[in-house]
Design an enzyme around this catalytic site. Structure first.
Site, mmCIF file in Angstrom:
data_model
loop_
_atom_site.group_PDB
_atom_site.id
_atom_site.type_symbol
_atom_site.label_atom_id
_atom_site.label_comp_id
_atom_site.label_asym_id
_atom_site.label_seq_id
_atom_site.Cartn_x
_atom_site.Cartn_y
_atom_site.Cartn_z
ATOM 1 N N HIS A 116 1.084 -1.544 -0.083
ATOM 2 C CA HIS A 116 -0.388 -0.029 -0.061
ATOM 3 C C HIS A 116 1.119 1.450 0.021
ATOM 4 O O HIS A 116 0.602 2.695 -0.856
ATOM 5 C CB HIS A 116 -0.960 0.228 1.120
ATOM 6 C CG HIS A 116 -1.921 1.147 1.331
ATOM 7 N ND1 HIS A 116 -2.913 1.252 1.010
ATOM 8 C CD2 HIS A 116 -1.061 2.390 1.674
ATOM 9 C CE1 HIS A 116 -3.650 2.090 1.337
ATOM 10 N NE2 HIS A 116 -2.483 3.166 1.913
ATOM 11 N N GLU A 117 1.936 0.838 0.308
ATOM 12 C CA GLU A 117 2.556 2.210 0.672
ATOM 13 C C GLU A 117 3.571 2.644 -0.121
ATOM 14 O O GLU A 117 3.875 3.426 -0.829
ATOM 15 C CB GLU A 117 3.960 2.018 2.558
ATOM 16 C CG GLU A 117 3.080 2.415 3.277
ATOM 17 C CD GLU A 117 1.798 3.616 3.621
ATOM 18 O OE1 GLU A 117 2.455 4.758 3.458
ATOM 19 O OE2 GLU A 117 0.918 3.940 4.377
ATOM 20 N N HIS A 120 1.117 4.287 -3.196
ATOM 21 C CA HIS A 120 1.277 5.697 -3.067
ATOM 22 C C HIS A 120 2.393 6.305 -3.457
ATOM 23 O O HIS A 120 2.134 7.141 -4.035
ATOM 24 C CB HIS A 120 1.423 5.927 -1.313
ATOM 25 C CG HIS A 120 0.427 6.288 -0.502
ATOM 26 N ND1 HIS A 120 -1.135 6.476 -1.579
ATOM 27 C CD2 HIS A 120 -0.340 5.564 0.428
ATOM 28 C CE1 HIS A 120 -2.276 6.753 -0.511
ATOM 29 N NE2 HIS A 120 -1.999 5.858 0.208
ATOM 30 N N GLU A 179 -5.911 7.121 -1.549
ATOM 31 C CA GLU A 179 -6.443 5.310 -0.468
ATOM 32 C C GLU A 179 -6.549 4.607 -1.127
ATOM 33 O O GLU A 179 -6.265 3.545 -0.931
ATOM 34 C CB GLU A 179 -6.860 6.247 0.252
ATOM 35 C CG GLU A 179 -6.857 5.105 1.361
ATOM 36 C CD GLU A 179 -5.041 5.629 2.275
ATOM 37 O OE1 GLU A 179 -4.308 6.082 1.478
ATOM 38 O OE2 GLU A 179 -5.624 4.809 2.493
HETATM 39 ZN ZN LIG Z 1 -2.794 5.802 1.956
#
Ligand SMILES: [Zn+2]
Length: 247
Positions: A116-117, A120, A179
């Site tokens: 997830h990071e 981003h 997100e």
């Molecule tokens: Zn996030």
């Protein structure tokens, strides 16, 4: 190139990567970095990080999209901290806080949140946030000018743009769209690295019970947990196409 949508960018990614190198080293010098030789948490972060970095590098290169990772020099570090947090600066500079490990509980869930990071970062979400902040708070100054004229404020905006703020209430608002994109691509990155994306459902359910005065970026948008889980279930068939368990 990754998200498939038009993104607002005032600052060059290469300039942000340069800034990240300095900010990353400063952050590490101000925190207790755990060594993978005597911390099993740090060893797990190193192992998961290397697997994700290797598999996505191989994937983008073999699909003629090596530019997606231009300038990347991956680094993975774990710091001793009670905070439940993790982030990735431009160019693949990752930090996991040891307080995250009791929530992940296993390496597959760790891969979900690290994916997830990293998503981003690869989707340049920090660049969008930094660009917006430069317009709103620095009158649209070029990054190098802002750094020369207002170094402290500019560094603060950079840290906030990447979810590294330490002051309560100082966080920039996170976009729900970013997100959702990070959840989706994070699932795919974890799957490519041989981690079962299905673990994302129980992991984010565990995460939803975590709260604090200064939440990490992945909780600070207060996404409705049901919306997040519903989106994850919707992405799951695509993510599973990339999944082959590692040995
Ligand atoms: Zn996030």
């Amino acid at each position: 190139m990754v998200t498939g949508r038009k993104q607002f960018s005032l600052v060059k990614e290469s300039d942000l990567q340069l800034m990240a190198t300095t900010q990353y080293n400063t952050f590490l010098s101000e925190n207790k970095v755990l060594s993978s030789s005597n911390s099993k948490d740090a060893a797990a972060v190193d192992r998961v990080g290397a697997r994700i970095a290797n598999s996505i590098t191989k994937y983008y290169n073999s699909h003629g999209k090596g530019l997606v990772l231009e300038g990347y020099k991956w680094e993975f570090n774990t710091i001793a901290s009670k905070d439940v947090n993790a982030w990735c600066m431009p160019g693949g500079k990752v930090v996991v806080y040891s307080g995250l490990l009791p929530v992940t509980q296993n390496e597959t869930a760790l891969a979900i949140v690290m994916g997830h990071e990293i998503a981003h970062s690869i989707a340049k979400h920090g660049n969008e946030r930094m660009s917006q902040a430069m317009v709103q708070q620095m009158g649209g100054l070029a990054l190098e000018v802002a750094l020369a004229q207002k170094p402290k404020e500019t560094q603060e905006l950079f840290l906030l743009s990447y979810g590294i703020g330490s002051q309560v209430g100082a966080m920039l608002p996170w976009s729900r769209q970013q997100e959702t994109e990070a959840d989706k691509f994070g699932l795919i990155y974890a799957a490519m690295a041989g981690y079962n994306p299905l673990e994302a459902i129980p992991f984010w359910q565990r995460m939803s019970s975590v709260s604090g005065a200064n939440p990490p970026e992945f909780l600070s948008t207060h996404p409705s947990d049901e919306t997040r889980i519903r989106n994850l279930k919707q992405f799951m068939p695509e993510a599973l196409k990339y999944y082959t368990p590692h040995n």
